[in-house]
Design a protein around this motif. Structure first.
Motif, PDB file in Angstrom:
ATOM      1  N   SER A  45       0.937  -1.198   0.143  1.00 26.20           N
ATOM      2  CA  SER A  45      -0.120   0.153  -0.050  1.00 26.20           C
ATOM      3  C   SER A  45       0.872   1.033   0.147  1.00 26.20           C
ATOM      4  N   VAL A  46       0.534   2.259  -0.520  1.00 25.81           N
ATOM      5  CA  VAL A  46       1.004   3.551  -0.735  1.00 25.81           C
ATOM      6  C   VAL A  46       0.843   4.504   0.247  1.00 25.81           C
ATOM      7  N   VAL A  47      -0.389   4.034   1.025  1.00 19.92           N
ATOM      8  CA  VAL A  47      -0.765   4.830   2.057  1.00 19.92           C
ATOM      9  C   VAL A  47      -0.469   4.149   3.587  1.00 19.92           C
ATOM     10  N   LYS A  48      -0.559   3.016   3.677  1.00 19.49           N
ATOM     11  CA  LYS A  48      -0.289   2.552   5.096  1.00 19.49           C
ATOM     12  C   LYS A  48       0.881   1.520   4.935  1.00 19.49           C
ATOM     13  N   PRO A  49       1.684   1.699   5.779  1.00 21.51           N
ATOM     14  CA  PRO A  49       2.177   2.496   6.846  1.00 21.51           C
ATOM     15  C   PRO A  49       2.668   3.536   6.490  1.00 21.51           C
ATOM     16  N   GLY A  50       2.997   4.615   7.291  1.00 23.00           N
ATOM     17  CA  GLY A  50       3.572   5.851   6.780  1.00 23.00           C
ATOM     18  C   GLY A  50       4.891   5.644   6.223  1.00 23.00           C
ATOM     19  N   SER A  51       5.817   6.560   6.085  1.00 21.83           N
ATOM     20  CA  SER A  51       7.183   6.520   5.692  1.00 21.83           C
ATOM     21  C   SER A  51       8.061   5.929   6.698  1.00 21.83           C
ATOM     22  N   HIS A  52       8.945   5.064   6.417  1.00 22.50           N
ATOM     23  CA  HIS A  52       9.780   4.325   7.234  1.00 22.50           C
ATOM     24  C   HIS A  52      10.806   3.632   6.523  1.00 22.50           C
ATOM     25  N   CYS A  53      12.043   3.443   7.346  1.00 24.20           N
ATOM     26  CA  CYS A  53      13.189   2.810   6.718  1.00 24.20           C
ATOM     27  C   CYS A  53      12.953   1.225   6.627  1.00 24.20           C
TER      28      CYS A  53
END
Length: 303
Positions: A45-53
């Motif tokens: 998903s490009v929505v969830k989760p947020g940006s992360h490493c």
């Protein structure tokens, strides 16, 4: 709508602060496009989760998620684990910022003869179109695939959005939608049945269909021709450099002669796969931005 507001807005869009806003707007969306490039090939998903490493899973803090600047002050590394991020992130954000500024300049600031609502509609549609092309280009470079999740809905969305942009007649766009895919399909099938191997992916046809759905069929020959020239100019030096160094023959026993097909496979550059999608995308964007220069040529060809 209040006429005074329209006049004030028309005056504002011709100022430098408006252009700066468009550039920042492009950089912000470039950050989201990076998420799409990283996640779509993985089916995430490009929505969830947020940006992360992707290495340690730590969420990226808001103050570390500023387009371009965060990459510089973090020196391209994750704050939590120190793993190095790809330079693609800052490249995509910078490209989208520059393209947004160019689109705003061309279709809003300089298009004085076009009514303001149409100018703003064109900027919005072409901004989304350019963003989709950017996402597809980098995915194609990484995976040599053009995901249907972008090209298929994009074709429908941009065909409908073309009614608001009023850039090409709907009949031209309808023909372009069909002709873009059919032309590539015919070439791909012909190559496959004559050579016994794939030469051009059908994803390129879907991308060309999306381009034709917005720009119209008259843009397709220009886009394909310029993409081919660009592809040769960029790819040939890289492919020549990547060729294998010839083996040194020993005087003891000469090597057995290779079969004709094997020798052709070894010596020719024709079988090296080079993604064509980025060249189509770049040519489509160039067609948009240079339309005033290209239009007389198109009219001379097609009337």
């Amino acid at each position: 709508m209040d006429p005074s507001f329209v006049e004030a807005l028309a005056a504002f869009v011709r100022t430098w602060p408006a252009l700066v806003f468009a550039v920042v707007f492009g950089a912000l969306w470039g950050s989201f496009f990076n998420v799409c490039i990283a996640r779509l090939p993985r089916g995430l998903s490009v929505v969830k989760p947020g940006s992360h490493c992707f290495a340690c899973g730590q969420p990226v803090k808001a103050y570390d998620n500023v387009p371009m600047l965060s990459y510089l002050w973090l020196r391209g590394r994750c704050r939590a684990c120190g793993v190095r991020f790809s330079a693609r992130y800052v490249l995509v954000e910078g490209l989208m910022a520059a393209l947004s500024g160019l689109l705003f300049w061309s279709f809003v600031m300089e298009a004085h003869s076009v009514p303001l609502p149409i100018r703003l509609a064109r900027f919005a549609v072409f901004f989304a179109f350019t963003g989709a092309l950017l996402v597809l280009s980098f995915i194609d470079l990484d995976t040599q695939r053009l995901p249907d999740a972008v090209t298929l809905p994009g074709t429908v969305v941009f065909f409908l959005a073309g009614f608001g942009a009023q850039f090409a007649p709907w009949t031209d766009r309808a023909i372009g939608l069909v002709a873009g895919y059919v032309a590539v399909r015919l070439i791909a099938d012909l190559y496959y049945y004559t050579r016994g191997r794939e030469g051009l992916g059908l994803g390129d046809g879907k991308l060309l269909s999306m381009i034709g759905a917005l720009l119209g069929w008259k843009a397709l020959p220009v886009v394909v021709f310029s993409a081919s020239l660009l592809g040769v100019a960029v790819s040939l030096p890289l492919l020549l450099r990547a060729r294998r160094t010839p083996r040194v023959e020993t005087p003891v026993a000469p090597p057995a002669p290779a079969a004709e097909d094997d020798a052709d496979e070894d010596d020719s550059l024709r079988y090296v796969q080079v993604p064509f999608g980025p060249f189509l995308a770049a040519s489509a964007v160039a067609y948009l931005l240079l339309f005033d220069l290209v239009a007389p040529l198109v009219l001379a060809w097609f009337g």
